[in-house]
Write a protein that holds these residues in place. Structure first.
Motif, mmCIF file in Angstrom:
data_model
loop_
_atom_site.group_PDB
_atom_site.id
_atom_site.type_symbol
_atom_site.label_atom_id
_atom_site.label_comp_id
_atom_site.label_asym_id
_atom_site.label_seq_id
_atom_site.Cartn_x
_atom_site.Cartn_y
_atom_site.Cartn_z
ATOM 1 N N ALA A 92 -6.539 16.053 -15.623
ATOM 2 C CA ALA A 92 -6.157 14.644 -15.644
ATOM 3 C C ALA A 92 -6.762 13.908 -14.463
ATOM 4 O O ALA A 92 -6.939 14.478 -13.384
ATOM 5 N N PHE A 93 -7.075 12.646 -14.698
ATOM 6 C CA PHE A 93 -7.466 11.742 -13.626
ATOM 7 C C PHE A 93 -6.380 10.694 -13.554
ATOM 8 O O PHE A 93 -6.079 10.017 -14.535
ATOM 9 N N VAL A 94 -5.770 10.583 -12.372
ATOM 10 C CA VAL A 94 -4.700 9.618 -12.150
ATOM 11 C C VAL A 94 -5.237 8.573 -11.181
ATOM 12 O O VAL A 94 -5.479 8.877 -10.010
ATOM 13 N N PRO A 95 -5.454 7.333 -11.662
ATOM 14 C CA PRO A 95 -5.993 6.308 -10.763
ATOM 15 C C PRO A 95 -4.988 5.934 -9.684
ATOM 16 O O PRO A 95 -3.778 5.964 -9.910
ATOM 17 N N LEU A 96 -5.511 5.591 -8.508
ATOM 18 C CA LEU A 96 -4.639 5.187 -7.404
ATOM 19 C C LEU A 96 -3.881 3.920 -7.767
ATOM 20 O O LEU A 96 -2.676 3.838 -7.598
ATOM 21 N N VAL A 97 -4.585 2.942 -8.243
ATOM 22 C CA VAL A 97 -3.952 1.705 -8.688
ATOM 23 C C VAL A 97 -3.515 1.929 -10.133
ATOM 24 O O VAL A 97 -4.254 2.512 -10.925
ATOM 25 N N ALA A 98 -2.334 1.467 -10.446
ATOM 26 C CA ALA A 98 -1.785 1.702 -11.781
ATOM 27 C C ALA A 98 -2.800 1.354 -12.854
ATOM 28 O O ALA A 98 -3.448 0.320 -12.815
ATOM 29 N N GLY A 99 -2.940 2.241 -13.766
ATOM 30 C CA GLY A 99 -3.868 2.089 -14.869
ATOM 31 C C GLY A 99 -3.645 3.248 -15.817
ATOM 32 O O GLY A 99 -2.700 4.013 -15.664
ATOM 33 N N ARG A 100 -4.531 3.386 -16.760
ATOM 34 C CA ARG A 100 -4.384 4.443 -17.753
ATOM 35 C C ARG A 100 -4.918 5.753 -17.195
ATOM 36 O O ARG A 100 -6.061 5.838 -16.754
ATOM 37 N N ASP A 101 -4.077 6.778 -17.206
ATOM 38 C CA ASP A 101 -4.508 8.117 -16.811
ATOM 39 C C ASP A 101 -5.449 8.664 -17.883
ATOM 40 O O ASP A 101 -5.281 8.380 -19.066
ATOM 41 N N VAL A 102 -6.442 9.430 -17.461
ATOM 42 C CA VAL A 102 -7.295 10.163 -18.391
ATOM 43 C C VAL A 102 -6.722 11.571 -18.425
ATOM 44 O O VAL A 102 -6.772 12.300 -17.440
ATOM 45 N N GLU A 103 -6.140 11.936 -19.550
ATOM 46 C CA GLU A 103 -5.454 13.226 -19.684
ATOM 47 C C GLU A 103 -6.093 14.021 -20.809
ATOM 48 O O GLU A 103 -6.200 13.526 -21.926
ATOM 49 N N VAL A 104 -6.527 15.238 -20.489
ATOM 50 C CA VAL A 104 -7.213 16.084 -21.465
ATOM 51 C C VAL A 104 -6.533 17.454 -21.487
ATOM 52 O O VAL A 104 -6.481 18.132 -20.463
ATOM 53 N N PRO A 105 -6.015 17.877 -22.628
ATOM 54 C CA PRO A 105 -5.474 19.233 -22.715
ATOM 55 C C PRO A 105 -6.589 20.247 -22.435
ATOM 56 O O PRO A 105 -7.718 20.083 -22.898
ATOM 57 N N LEU A 150 0.828 -1.200 0.000
ATOM 58 C CA LEU A 150 0.000 0.000 0.000
ATOM 59 C C LEU A 150 0.868 1.258 0.000
ATOM 60 O O LEU A 150 0.596 2.210 -0.739
ATOM 61 N N ALA A 151 1.906 1.273 0.797
ATOM 62 C CA ALA A 151 2.802 2.432 0.845
ATOM 63 C C ALA A 151 3.477 2.657 -0.508
ATOM 64 O O ALA A 151 3.605 3.802 -0.961
ATOM 65 N N LEU A 152 3.879 1.581 -1.179
ATOM 66 C CA LEU A 152 4.517 1.707 -2.494
ATOM 67 C C LEU A 152 3.528 2.225 -3.543
ATOM 68 O O LEU A 152 3.881 3.070 -4.379
ATOM 69 N N VAL A 153 2.287 1.744 -3.493
ATOM 70 C CA VAL A 153 1.267 2.205 -4.436
ATOM 71 C C VAL A 153 0.998 3.695 -4.227
ATOM 72 O O VAL A 153 0.928 4.463 -5.182
ATOM 73 N N GLN A 177 -16.541 -0.588 -23.921
ATOM 74 C CA GLN A 177 -16.382 -2.023 -23.675
ATOM 75 C C GLN A 177 -15.661 -2.336 -22.370
ATOM 76 O O GLN A 177 -15.865 -3.392 -21.786
ATOM 77 N N THR A 178 -14.802 -1.450 -21.918
ATOM 78 C CA THR A 178 -13.983 -1.740 -20.739
ATOM 79 C C THR A 178 -14.191 -0.703 -19.650
ATOM 80 O O THR A 178 -13.222 -0.195 -19.090
ATOM 81 N N GLN A 179 -15.440 -0.391 -19.363
ATOM 82 C CA GLN A 179 -15.726 0.620 -18.345
ATOM 83 C C GLN A 179 -15.161 0.179 -16.998
ATOM 84 O O GLN A 179 -15.659 -0.763 -16.394
ATOM 85 N N VAL A 180 -14.105 0.830 -16.586
ATOM 86 C CA VAL A 180 -13.481 0.520 -15.310
ATOM 87 C C VAL A 180 -13.603 1.747 -14.420
ATOM 88 O O VAL A 180 -13.047 2.801 -14.732
ATOM 89 N N ARG A 181 -14.353 1.601 -13.367
ATOM 90 C CA ARG A 181 -14.430 2.690 -12.394
ATOM 91 C C ARG A 181 -13.175 2.630 -11.546
ATOM 92 O O ARG A 181 -12.542 1.589 -11.434
ATOM 93 N N GLY A 182 -12.846 3.730 -10.926
ATOM 94 C CA GLY A 182 -11.683 3.705 -10.060
ATOM 95 C C GLY A 182 -11.590 4.945 -9.213
ATOM 96 O O GLY A 182 -12.196 5.972 -9.516
ATOM 97 N N ILE A 183 -10.834 4.824 -8.145
ATOM 98 C CA ILE A 183 -10.562 5.985 -7.318
ATOM 99 C C ILE A 183 -9.163 6.479 -7.635
ATOM 100 O O ILE A 183 -8.309 5.721 -8.082
ATOM 101 N N GLY A 184 -8.978 7.749 -7.412
ATOM 102 C CA GLY A 184 -7.683 8.339 -7.696
ATOM 103 C C GLY A 184 -7.735 9.829 -7.421
ATOM 104 O O GLY A 184 -8.442 10.273 -6.521
ATOM 105 N N SER A 185 -7.014 10.581 -8.226
ATOM 106 C CA SER A 185 -6.942 12.030 -8.065
ATOM 107 C C SER A 185 -7.340 12.712 -9.357
ATOM 108 O O SER A 185 -6.848 12.365 -10.428
#
Length: 139
Positions: free
Chosen positions: A75-88, A26-29, A58-66
């Motif tokens: 940007a949305f950065v998920p807590l658990v490694a995954g694809r960031d949602v980044e929008v200019p 958890l600390a490393l994540v 097709q791959t709707q993945v909910r997640g918590i993050g920032s």
């Protein structure tokens, strides 16, 4: 009796080992998450939930993050490694509030952000504590 105590001690040791390993993981994540967030040089950061991204039907993945807002990106950065949602920021076409998104509903307002990049439109919905405040920041 001695065998039972030895067995209990072994089980307790294994449980303790698993708890310690989980805490280290958890600390490393969390540390990796903080580093990824800092890479965006955000001006505003809030814990958020990703409700959905329209293009990921097709791959709707909910997640918590920032959810973070910087000078150049939302940007949305998920807590658990995954694809960031980044929008200019210049690609954002609207920020609205809604209780439904992609056929799903919730009991609280969602921040719905739409954008267009390279002629392709997309949208995402986020669960944040102050969706109206985020909408106003993006207006």
């Amino acid at each position: 009796m001695g065998t039972l105590l030895a067995l209990l001690a072994l089980v307790a040791g294994l449980v303790l080992l698993l708890v310690v390993a989980g805490l280290v993981r958890l600390a490393l994540v969390r540390r990796a998450h903080r580093r990824r967030v800092a890479g965006y040089a955000p001006e505003v950061v809030e814990q958020a939930g990703l409700f959905a991204v329209a293009s990921d039907r097709q791959t709707q993945v909910r997640g918590i993050g920032s959810l973070l807002l910087g000078r150049e990106h939302l940007a949305f950065v998920p807590l658990v490694a995954g694809r960031d949602v980044e929008v200019p920021r210049e690609a954002i076409t609207s920020a609205t509030l809604s209780r439904t998104f992609m056929g799903r509903s919730t009991g609280a307002d969602l921040l719905v952000v739409t954008w267009s990049r390279d002629g392709l439109a997309d949208a995402a919905a986020f669960q944040v504590s102050d969706p109206a405040g985020w909408r106003d920041r993006l207006a």
